[in-house]
Design a protein around this motif. Structure first.
Motif, short mmCIF file in Angstrom:
data_model
loop_
_atom_site.label_atom_id
_atom_site.label_comp_id
_atom_site.label_asym_id
_atom_site.label_seq_id
_atom_site.Cartn_x
_atom_site.Cartn_y
_atom_site.Cartn_z
N THR A 68 10.31 -23.84 -3.55
CA THR A 68 9.94 -24.89 -4.50
C THR A 68 10.68 -26.19 -4.21
OG1 THR A 68 9.65 -23.14 -6.15
CG2 THR A 68 9.69 -25.39 -6.96
N SER A 69 11.98 -26.10 -3.98
CA SER A 69 12.77 -27.31 -3.71
C SER A 69 12.36 -27.95 -2.38
CB SER A 69 14.26 -26.99 -3.72
OG SER A 69 14.57 -25.94 -2.83
N LEU B 276 11.03 -31.83 -1.83
CA LEU B 276 11.60 -32.73 -0.82
C LEU B 276 10.53 -33.17 0.19
CD1 LEU B 276 14.98 -30.87 -0.25
CD2 LEU B 276 14.72 -33.16 -1.21
N ASN B 277 9.64 -32.26 0.58
CA ASN B 277 8.54 -32.64 1.47
C ASN B 277 7.61 -33.63 0.79
OD1 ASN B 277 9.35 -31.02 3.63
ND2 ASN B 277 8.24 -29.24 2.89
N GLY B 278 7.40 -33.44 -0.50
CA GLY B 278 6.52 -34.32 -1.27
C GLY B 278 7.03 -35.75 -1.35
N ILE B 279 8.35 -35.94 -1.34
CA ILE B 279 8.91 -37.30 -1.40
C ILE B 279 9.28 -37.82 -0.01
CG2 ILE B 279 9.74 -37.05 -3.77
CD1 ILE B 279 12.55 -36.56 -2.66
N GLY B 280 8.82 -37.11 1.02
CA GLY B 280 8.99 -37.59 2.38
C GLY B 280 10.28 -37.20 3.07
N LYS B 281 11.10 -36.38 2.43
CA LYS B 281 12.38 -35.96 3.03
C LYS B 281 12.19 -34.62 3.75
CE LYS B 281 14.43 -39.52 1.18
NZ LYS B 281 14.91 -40.63 2.02
N THR B 282 11.33 -34.63 4.78
CA THR B 282 10.92 -33.37 5.42
C THR B 282 12.03 -32.73 6.25
OG1 THR B 282 9.99 -34.71 7.21
CG2 THR B 282 8.47 -33.99 5.50
N ARG B 283 12.95 -33.52 6.75
CA ARG B 283 14.01 -32.96 7.61
C ARG B 283 15.10 -32.25 6.80
NH1 ARG B 283 15.10 -37.78 12.10
NH2 ARG B 283 12.96 -37.84 12.92
N VAL B 284 15.26 -32.64 5.56
CA VAL B 284 16.35 -32.10 4.73
C VAL B 284 16.22 -30.59 4.53
CG1 VAL B 284 17.46 -32.16 2.45
CG2 VAL B 284 16.83 -34.29 3.60
N PRO B 285 15.06 -30.06 4.05
CA PRO B 285 14.97 -28.61 3.86
C PRO B 285 15.09 -27.82 5.15
CG PRO B 285 12.83 -29.66 3.46
CD PRO B 285 13.84 -30.75 3.57
N LEU C 182 20.52 -23.85 -2.73
CA LEU C 182 21.46 -24.68 -3.48
C LEU C 182 21.63 -26.06 -2.86
CD1 LEU C 182 24.13 -21.97 -4.38
CD2 LEU C 182 22.43 -22.99 -5.90
N LEU C 183 21.66 -26.13 -1.53
CA LEU C 183 21.72 -27.43 -0.85
C LEU C 183 20.46 -28.25 -1.12
CD1 LEU C 183 23.30 -26.50 2.62
CD2 LEU C 183 24.36 -27.85 0.80
N ASN C 184 19.31 -27.58 -1.09
CA ASN C 184 18.05 -28.27 -1.42
C ASN C 184 18.10 -28.86 -2.82
OD1 ASN C 184 16.84 -27.75 1.01
ND2 ASN C 184 15.30 -26.35 0.23
N LEU C 185 18.61 -28.07 -3.78
CA LEU C 185 18.67 -28.52 -5.17
C LEU C 185 19.58 -29.74 -5.33
CD1 LEU C 185 18.80 -25.08 -7.04
CD2 LEU C 185 16.89 -26.70 -6.98
N ILE C 186 20.67 -29.77 -4.56
CA ILE C 186 21.57 -30.93 -4.59
C ILE C 186 20.83 -32.18 -4.14
CG2 ILE C 186 23.62 -31.97 -3.51
CD1 ILE C 186 24.82 -29.09 -3.45
N TYR C 187 20.05 -32.03 -3.06
CA TYR C 187 19.29 -33.18 -2.55
C TYR C 187 18.14 -33.55 -3.47
CZ TYR C 187 21.81 -33.41 1.88
OH TYR C 187 22.78 -33.58 2.83
N VAL C 188 17.51 -32.57 -4.09
CA VAL C 188 16.44 -32.85 -5.06
C VAL C 188 16.99 -33.67 -6.21
CG1 VAL C 188 14.93 -31.80 -6.81
CG2 VAL C 188 14.98 -30.86 -4.51
N LYS C 189 18.16 -33.27 -6.70
CA LYS C 189 18.84 -34.02 -7.78
C LYS C 189 19.17 -35.44 -7.33
CE LYS C 189 21.19 -34.50 -11.68
NZ LYS C 189 20.47 -34.69 -12.95
N LYS C 190 19.63 -35.57 -6.08
CA LYS C 190 20.02 -36.87 -5.54
C LYS C 190 18.83 -37.82 -5.41
CE LYS C 190 21.89 -38.97 -1.31
NZ LYS C 190 22.42 -38.70 0.06
N TYR C 191 17.70 -37.31 -4.93
CA TYR C 191 16.57 -38.18 -4.64
C TYR C 191 15.62 -38.37 -5.82
CZ TYR C 191 17.92 -37.90 0.28
OH TYR C 191 18.59 -37.98 1.47
N THR C 192 15.52 -37.40 -6.72
CA THR C 192 14.57 -37.53 -7.84
C THR C 192 15.24 -37.87 -9.16
OG1 THR C 192 14.66 -35.18 -8.49
CG2 THR C 192 13.10 -35.78 -6.75
#
Length: 542
Positions: free
Chosen positions: A381-382, A386-395, A437-447
């Protein structure tokens, strides 16, 4: 026109999701039957071949269908339909030669790999048997990319279902017929299902293509109303490669993670003090425990699939509130689906492994692996957000880090007599936990979404806790009562308690108002009317 495109996209996504679900269910079914035919050691040999195959398959074809779909769609939208068809032709030639090379490479490497990683001589046959599939799947991918570029998802969906069906029939039939020749040969019969399945899927797409060829060629001829200079083959190869290579690198993370497990786990089990067969233990982990763990994730994969365009749309329109709302809704649904599945697998580990696979010894592994459902669901899900907001490399980067941690834990714990194969289960769960958990940190950061602890944690944990306690106590009671009626009481009690657990969990969620009106709309056909009825009596809210 925009509304038609949106509807076409939604319809296409729904078609592919439905086909994917059918294929996943068939995959779950044949693994159950296969485990009962060739046992955990045979499944261990089968599981050794698949990570090698999937890793090389990603190298061969992963980025090509997506690249073709994107380039063909773009060329058509610009009115350059001849160039769109030329992209398909070049992509098909690329897939032919790359697929053929990688198939031959896998066949040649089959023997050295079994020696290098100490998988045993029996593992040679399953790896060799599956190698031709890479060639056929690579070719099949180009046709799927072509039809998807035309925004026609039906051929892909039909070919997926036929491919999986033929694979299932071949696997079950050949493994049963070849069992007398030895487990290695029987496992080879099972892996050969990928070859017959891919041939069937490819022939299906070729049949559809030639049946529609007059319409396709008319569509191409009528497209170029203005003079468009056709690019040379080299330019198209570069265009396809520029898109396909990054996609391939991202797609390599998961199969490489599985391949590393396949290399490390059997080898480290042999390094430890064991009385059991390492390949049989590997089969208990991968074919029994992880099959049960992966089954509930079918729902979160579908959720993630629908979440990407939903988040992308809000991101493109720069609607921050909508991004936050959809992010929170997606994560909440992931928790509501994954957490009870994890708890259910933990509590009912022994009945499920016994009744479904007839391998009760895998229960101890499943109790640890079960919690991977939650982290896999959150990771899916996370990653979609992240892919939806264009941060494809992060996950992809986070999953790679999780894979490295998984490999480290596997290497250390699996050889330790106190852990053994349970160390590998712990490594898998930890790897996905880190990635999620790393994905969730970045989701929080970007959204910047608001973390609603009540909706995301407190209510789901309460509902799962009550359900888990009742299921734990209720199974023994139901089994005891049914033992007075039927000799199949244990199996019957397992299926009854699973059904009751689902109903009970849903009712608890309704009582504590953890389910919302929009959640119920996801239920096909009856969702809206059901939601309206519950809304009238105050059990759900918007």
């Amino acid at each position: 026109m925009g509304e038609e495109k949106a509807q076409s996209f939604i319809k296409g996504a729904a078609i592919l999701t439905a086909a994917g679900l059918i294929a996943k269910v068939m995959g779950f079914a044949y693994r159950i039957i296969l485990t009962r035919i060739i046992g955990t050691r045979g499944m261990g040999l089968y599981q050794v071949a698949y990570p090698v195959y999937t890793t090389l398959l990603v190298v061969s074809r992963s980025g090509i269908p997506i690249a073709l779909a994107k380039l063909i769609s773009e060329k058509i939208s610009l009115g350059d339909r001849k160039a769109a068809f030329q992209v398909f032709t070049v992509g098909r030639y690329m897939a032919f030669f790359i697929g053929l090379f990688v198939s031959i490479l896998m066949a040649v490497l089959a023997k050295p790999l079994t020696v290098l990683f100490k998988w045993g001589p029996e593992a040679y046959y399953p790896i060799l048997a599956i190698s031709p599939a890479i060639f056929f799947v690579s070719l099949m991918a180009t046709y799927r990319g072509f039809f998807q570029g035309l925004q026609n998802m039906v051929p892909t969906a039909i070919s997926q279902i036929i491919e999986q069906f033929i694979r299932m029939i071949t696997m079950i039939g050949l493994s049963y017929l070849l069992l007398s020749k030895g487990l290695g040969v029987a496992a080879a019969g099972a892996t050969f299902g990928a070859v017959t399945g891919s041939i069937a899927g490819l022939l299906t797409l070729i049949f559809i293509y030639y049946r529609k060829r007059k319409k396709i060629w008319k569509f191409i001829r009528d497209g170029n109303k203005v003079s468009v200079k056709l690019a040379n083959t080299g330019q198209f190869i570069r265009e396809i490669a520029l898109l396909a290579v990054p996609i391939t690198l991202g797609a390599l993370v998961q199969p490489l993670m599985n391949l590393v497990d396949t290399i490390i786990v059997p080898m480290r089990l042999q390094a430890g003090v064991l009385v059991q067969d390492p390949m049989a233990l590997f089969g208990e982990l991968t074919a029994v425990a992880m099959t049960l763990v992966n089954f509930p994730t079918i729902i979160t994969i579908s959720l993630a699939t629908s979440l990407v365009p939903s988040i992308s749309e809000a991101f493109a329109l720069n609607k921050e509130k909508l991004i936050k709302y959809r992010t929170q809704a997606g994560l909440r649904l992931a928790v509501l689906i994954s957490l009870p599945a994890a708890a259910g697998l933990f509590v009912l580990a022994e009945p499920l492994t016994t009744v479904i696979f007839a391998v009760p010894t895998a229960a101890a592994i499943l109790r640890i692996s079960a919690w991977g459902v939650l982290f896999i669901g959150l990771q899916h899900t996370s990653s979609a957000i992240l892919n939806g907001i264009g941060k494809t490399r992060v996950p992809a980067a986070n999953l790679l880090l999780g894979a490295l941690i998984n490999a480290l834990i596997n290497y250390v714990l699996t050889a330790h007599p106190a852990f053994g194969i349970k160390g590998a289960a712990f490594g898998t769960v930890t790897g996905f936990a880190v990635a999620a958990l790393l994905n969730l940190i970045y989701v929080k950061k970007y959204t910047h979404f608001l973390l609603d602890l009540k909706a995301l944690v407190i209510k789901p944990v309460f509902a799962v806790g009550v359900m888990g306690l009742i299921v734990y106590r209720g199974f023994s009671l139901i089994d005891f009562l049914l033992s007075k009626i039927t000799r199949y009481h244990y199996s019957a009690a397992t299926f009854i308690i699973v059904l009751l657990a689902v109903i009970l969990y849903f009712l608890i969620l309704l009582v504590i108002k953890a389910i919302r009106y929009n959640d119920l709309l996801m239920i096909p056909k009856v969702g809206k009317s059901f939601a309206e009825k519950l809304k009238k009596i105050g059990l759900v809210r918007n």
